[in-house]
Design a protein around this motif. Structure first.
Motif, PDB file in Angstrom:
ATOM      1  N   UNK A  15    -101.440  36.569 -43.980  1.00  0.00           N
ATOM      2  CA  UNK A  15    -101.138  35.797 -45.223  1.00  0.00           C
ATOM      3  C   UNK A  15     -99.721  36.401 -45.806  1.00  0.00           C
ATOM      4  N   UNK A  16     -99.598  35.907 -46.823  1.00  0.00           N
ATOM      5  CA  UNK A  16     -98.543  36.134 -47.544  1.00  0.00           C
ATOM      6  C   UNK A  16     -98.871  37.274 -48.762  1.00  0.00           C
ATOM      7  N   UNK A  17     -97.935  37.935 -49.533  1.00  0.00           N
ATOM      8  CA  UNK A  17     -98.386  38.975 -50.449  1.00  0.00           C
ATOM      9  C   UNK A  17     -98.823  40.226 -49.798  1.00  0.00           C
ATOM     10  N   UNK A  43     -83.548  43.861 -39.794  1.00  0.00           N
ATOM     11  CA  UNK A  43     -84.619  43.089 -40.348  1.00  0.00           C
ATOM     12  C   UNK A  43     -85.507  42.840 -39.139  1.00  0.00           C
ATOM     13  N   UNK A  44     -84.745  42.560 -38.180  1.00  0.00           N
ATOM     14  CA  UNK A  44     -85.551  42.037 -36.749  1.00  0.00           C
ATOM     15  C   UNK A  44     -86.499  43.274 -36.310  1.00  0.00           C
ATOM     16  N   UNK A  74     -81.866  48.939 -49.305  1.00  0.00           N
ATOM     17  CA  UNK A  74     -82.873  48.047 -48.877  1.00  0.00           C
ATOM     18  C   UNK A  74     -84.028  48.662 -49.485  1.00  0.00           C
ATOM     19  N   UNK A  75     -85.122  47.621 -50.263  1.00  0.00           N
ATOM     20  CA  UNK A  75     -86.412  47.962 -50.624  1.00  0.00           C
ATOM     21  C   UNK A  75     -87.520  47.325 -49.880  1.00  0.00           C
ATOM     22  N   UNK A  76     -88.578  48.072 -49.359  1.00  0.00           N
ATOM     23  CA  UNK A  76     -89.446  47.404 -48.933  1.00  0.00           C
ATOM     24  C   UNK A  76     -90.573  46.756 -50.137  1.00  0.00           C
ATOM     25  N   UNK A  77     -90.944  45.387 -49.938  1.00  0.00           N
ATOM     26  CA  UNK A  77     -91.809  44.988 -50.897  1.00  0.00           C
ATOM     27  C   UNK A  77     -93.080  44.187 -50.337  1.00  0.00           C
ATOM     28  N   UNK A 114     -87.813  36.552 -44.294  1.00  0.00           N
ATOM     29  CA  UNK A 114     -88.587  36.851 -45.530  1.00  0.00           C
ATOM     30  C   UNK A 114     -87.954  37.691 -46.276  1.00  0.00           C
ATOM     31  N   UNK A 115     -87.065  37.264 -47.320  1.00  0.00           N
ATOM     32  CA  UNK A 115     -86.181  38.027 -47.954  1.00  0.00           C
ATOM     33  C   UNK A 115     -86.962  38.727 -49.073  1.00  0.00           C
ATOM     34  N   UNK A 116     -88.313  38.356 -49.224  1.00  0.00           N
ATOM     35  CA  UNK A 116     -88.937  39.063 -50.290  1.00  0.00           C
ATOM     36  C   UNK A 116     -89.512  40.382 -49.762  1.00  0.00           C
TER      37      UNK A 116
END
Length: 408
Positions: A74-76, A243-244, A61-64, A256-258
């Motif tokens: 917000x996103x990003x 993930x949760x 798994x990679x945190x991004x 959120x898969x990203x």
């Protein structure tokens, strides 16, 4: 039964060429079935070995960055994970076999006059087990004491160790410099096949305790983490649970898969299992058809034998021989001929399997193996073909009218 065997040997001697060609059909069919199944099994095993080089049923798994707005945020937004997050997951996730954060850094390694730029991974003790980083004899991987005491120890990839120390020197117990700091080599990777990776092949890397790497570089955030379920079938459920847990702690959408990308290698193993099941079935069918052709040859020769011995059969039946004894006699002859051809075919296949590993193609196609399953399946096919090939000529012989047969 002794009379039937003597009769069979007499017939075989009188028709040597025809018998040899018929037996060759069975031999060839047996070789085709057993070798195709043996190569299929060898390829299956080797593909699993190659795939397990990165780890057996693990997830990376990679945190991004987030791609979905969540709870007013917000996103990003960058997601950063620490060892505290790994401890939280280990405490709360059900069915977790192990989890390890991984810190990455590029460093300069020096030993004597040799200087190399190397990739260094800071990991915990369970990382080696999950990633199949098996040490060579006389060495070990990072252990919990190394972690706790921030020991300056390293575990080297086998190719890297060879480049630094040469092929004749045992690196274990020697010291190297990383960024000018001395580190003790405690283990060297046992050579393994690895056909996939995410940050370079293990054979070229340096591994050390994550606590030591953090102290050396000041890194706080992990680059990625590895985890594994106790049961591979629970990997999907465990992934969602992790993930949760992390989404709740860092406030991002669990869907959120990203935000947290996950590579589930169990899917690769499931695909391999399905693919190889179909592939082995195909090989088995092709080999079986070849064996069936050999069985047709046996059936043909038995039909000729029945025709040549029609008068003899009529005399036996006139003297009191029952239809069942005639049927048994011809069935026995067919099965014996099939068995001899099968034994010779299996012997040829076993010889080929014994010689094949010396050709040096194991890494690509595996080593064929006449396993009990392969031998058993071949025997069942041989028995089926023998029974089918012998039954109809034997039935015709048993159903002859004695009067008509004697006059023929």
């Amino acid at each position: 039964m002794g009379t039937s065997l003597r009769q069979l040997l007499r017939d075989l001697r009188s028709q040597k060429l025809r018998t040899a060609l018929t037996a060759f059909g069975i031999v060839w069919g047996t070789v085709a079935v057993s070798l195709l199944l043996a190569f299929g099994q060898g390829l299956d095993k080797q593909m699993h070995i190659n795939s397990a080089g990165i780890g057996d049923n693990i997830c990376i798994a990679w945190p991004s960055r987030t791609s979905i707005a969540f709870e007013g945020l917000g996103k990003g937004r960058r997601i950063r994970l620490t060892e505290d997050d790994m401890a939280l997951v280990a405490a709360k996730a059900d069915g977790l076999a192990g989890i390890s954060g991984e810190f990455d850094s590029s460093m300069k390694l020096t030993y004597g006059i040799t200087t190399l730029a190397v990739e260094v991974s800071g990991v915990n003790s369970i990382f080696g087990e999950m990633r199949n980083l098996i040490p060579r004899a006389g060495g070990r991987f990072v252990n919990p004491i190394d972690m706790k005491q921030q020991r300056r120890v390293v575990f080297l990839g086998d190719d890297l160790a060879k480049n630094v120390f040469g092929s004749e020197t045992d690196p274990v117990g020697k010291s190297v410099l990383l960024q000018g700091s001395p580190f003790l080599v405690v283990g060297v990777l046992k050579a393994k096949t690895q056909d996939s990776s995410y940050s370079g092949r293990d054979k070229d890397k340096v591994f050390m305790p994550s606590t030591t790497l953090q102290a050396l570089t000041g890194d706080k955030y992990i680059g990625n983490f590895i985890f594994k379920a106790v049961q591979s079938t629970d990997t999907g459920r465990l992934t969602n649970q992790i993930l949760e847990i992390l989404a709740k702690r860092h406030r991002f959408d669990p869907k959120d898969k990203e935000a947290l990308g996950v590579w589930d290698t169990t899917e690769m193993f499931q695909f391999l299992d399905t693919f190889m099941l179909g592939f082995n079935a195909f090989l088995g069918i092709v080999g079986s058809l070849t064996l069936v052709v050999g069985g047709i040859g046996v059936s043909n020769i038995m039909n000729v034998v029945v025709e040549e011995r029609t008068r003899e059969i009529g005399i036996k039946m006139a003297l009191g021989a029952r239809s069942q004894s005639i049927l048994f006699q011809f069935m026995l002859e067919t099965l014996l001929l099939t068995a001899v051809g099968g034994i010779v075919g299996l012997g040829i296949s076993a010889s080929i399997c014994a010689v094949f590993p010396s050709l040096g193609l194991t890494e690509y196609v595996g080593d064929p193996e006449i396993s009990p399953r392969v031998a058993g399946l071949t025997a069942v096919l041989l028995g089926t073909v023998g029974l089918a090939a012998g039954y109809f000529p034997a039935r015709d012989a048993a159903n002859l009218d004695p009067v008509v047969a004697i006059k023929s």
